[in-house]
Motif scaffolding. Structure first.
Motif, PDB file in Angstrom:
ATOM      1  N   ASP A 239      -6.952   0.063   6.989  1.00 42.39           N
ATOM      2  CA  ASP A 239      -5.710   0.175   6.218  1.00 42.39           C
ATOM      3  C   ASP A 239      -5.996   0.955   4.941  1.00 42.39           C
ATOM      4  O   ASP A 239      -7.081   0.882   4.377  1.00 42.39           O
ATOM      5  CB  ASP A 239      -5.116  -1.201   5.902  1.00 42.39           C
ATOM      6  N   MET A 240      -5.028   1.732   4.516  1.00 45.43           N
ATOM      7  CA  MET A 240      -5.219   2.566   3.326  1.00 45.43           C
ATOM      8  C   MET A 240      -3.866   2.831   2.694  1.00 45.43           C
ATOM      9  O   MET A 240      -2.820   2.662   3.321  1.00 45.43           O
ATOM     10  CB  MET A 240      -5.919   3.881   3.696  1.00 45.43           C
ATOM     11  N   PRO A 241      -3.849   3.245   1.413  1.00 44.39           N
ATOM     12  CA  PRO A 241      -2.578   3.544   0.752  1.00 44.39           C
ATOM     13  C   PRO A 241      -1.844   4.696   1.421  1.00 44.39           C
ATOM     14  O   PRO A 241      -2.453   5.614   1.978  1.00 44.39           O
ATOM     15  CB  PRO A 241      -3.000   3.912  -0.678  1.00 44.39           C
ATOM     16  N   TYR A 242      -0.524   4.638   1.350  1.00 41.13           N
ATOM     17  CA  TYR A 242       0.310   5.710   1.887  1.00 41.13           C
ATOM     18  C   TYR A 242       0.094   6.987   1.094  1.00 41.13           C
ATOM     19  O   TYR A 242      -0.025   6.974  -0.130  1.00 41.13           O
ATOM     20  CB  TYR A 242       1.786   5.307   1.814  1.00 41.13           C
TER      21      TYR A 242
ATOM     22  N   LEU B 289       0.824  -1.213   0.000  1.00 42.83           N
ATOM     23  CA  LEU B 289       0.000   0.000   0.000  1.00 42.83           C
ATOM     24  C   LEU B 289       0.860   1.265   0.000  1.00 42.83           C
ATOM     25  O   LEU B 289       0.330   2.376   0.035  1.00 42.83           O
ATOM     26  CB  LEU B 289      -0.933   0.000   1.216  1.00 42.83           C
ATOM     27  N   GLY B 290       2.176   1.087  -0.021  1.00 40.97           N
ATOM     28  CA  GLY B 290       3.083   2.225  -0.148  1.00 40.97           C
ATOM     29  C   GLY B 290       3.772   2.651   1.135  1.00 40.97           C
ATOM     30  O   GLY B 290       4.604   3.557   1.124  1.00 40.97           O
ATOM     31  N   HIS B 291       3.462   2.003   2.248  1.00 43.86           N
ATOM     32  CA  HIS B 291       4.058   2.388   3.530  1.00 43.86           C
ATOM     33  C   HIS B 291       5.469   1.817   3.661  1.00 43.86           C
ATOM     34  O   HIS B 291       5.745   0.696   3.229  1.00 43.86           O
ATOM     35  CB  HIS B 291       3.193   1.887   4.688  1.00 43.86           C
ATOM     36  N   ARG B 292       6.337   2.590   4.287  1.00 42.75           N
ATOM     37  CA  ARG B 292       7.686   2.117   4.581  1.00 42.75           C
ATOM     38  C   ARG B 292       8.019   2.273   6.069  1.00 42.75           C
ATOM     39  O   ARG B 292       8.816   1.510   6.602  1.00 42.75           O
ATOM     40  CB  ARG B 292       8.722   2.876   3.739  1.00 42.75           C
TER      41      ARG B 292
END
Length: 241
Positions: free
Chosen positions: A230-233, A76-79
């Motif tokens: 939860d969702m995209p970064y 989802l783009g999280h780091r």
């Protein structure tokens, strides 16, 4: 103290011949209950394992849950992903931690020890963990919680700081407790087949009592339940490169 009481209860049950077999859970990496029962050659089956991993058990694959939860957040783009981990005196907590760290490593994300916070199993400790993360110079954009009670407690604390879960930060739980479907937004988590595991434990015990001595072991996969936390970064929620 509860653990010590369990040891005493098991010892008393065996020595007084009050039962033919014992089922129990919340195993530890080195577990005195298991050592006692193995020494007495008394039939038992556990939910969970020890580091020796030589007795009969049924266990959720917590390494897989930790890995899949973390990987989903990465996809989802999280780091900058934090882990609110259940007490490390339990074996399953180490497995969840292993999955979390392996997913980070496989995707080239350095492990930051400050983003792993141990939380005891109570209604408030997830909130304490969230507040500890808020005190860092850079807030994580996602949380993986290895217990839903911890996740819901963290969500409650984040709201008090006007941080909207599912919009400002992503959260994933682990065991789909009943309340997880009814909070707003619903908690994305993993459903564990507890009924099926209980039946399998009973079958293992009956096999042992019928004379089958070979240890039986079964690892059970959990089902991802996607809801609304939860969702995209988004760059507005973090300063990561």
């Amino acid at each position: 103290r509860d653990y010590e009481k369990e040891i005493e209860t098991i010892q008393d049950a065996v020595e007084s011949n009050r039962c033919d077999g014992i089922l129990f859970g919340r195993t530890r990496p080195q577990d005195e209950r298991i050592e006692f029962l193995e020494d007495r050659k008394f039939p038992f089956v556990t939910v969970g394992r020890t580091l020796k991993d030589e007795h009969s058990w049924v266990d959720v694959d917590h390494v897989d849950i930790g890995y899949r939860a973390t990987e989903r957040l990465i996809q989802l783009g999280h780091r900058r992903i934090a882990h609110l981990v259940t007490p490390l005196r339990y074996t399953y907590s180490h497995h969840a931690q292993q999955g979390y760290r392996q997913a980070l490593a496989d995707h080239g994300i350095p492990h930051d020890p400050a983003l792993e916070v141990e939380c005891y199993l109570s209604r408030k400790t997830g909130g304490d963990g969230a507040r500890e993360l808020l005190s860092l110079g850079q807030m994580p954009t996602a949380l993986y919680c290895s217990n839903d009670m911890i996740a819901l407690s963290a969500i409650e604390a984040l709201r008090r700081f006007n941080i909207q879960v599912g919009k400002d930060i992503a959260v994933i739980g682990s065991d789909d407790m009943p309340l997880a479907a009814y909070v707003d937004p619903g908690l994305t988590t993993f459903r564990q087949d507890l009924d099926g595991m209980g039946m399998r434990m009973g079958q293992m015990m009956l096999s042992m009592l019928s004379g089958i001595a070979e240890p039986q072991q079964q690892k059970v996969k959990a089902e991802l339940i996607v809801r609304g936390t939860d969702m995209p970064y988004s760059r507005k929620n973090g300063d990561e490169a």
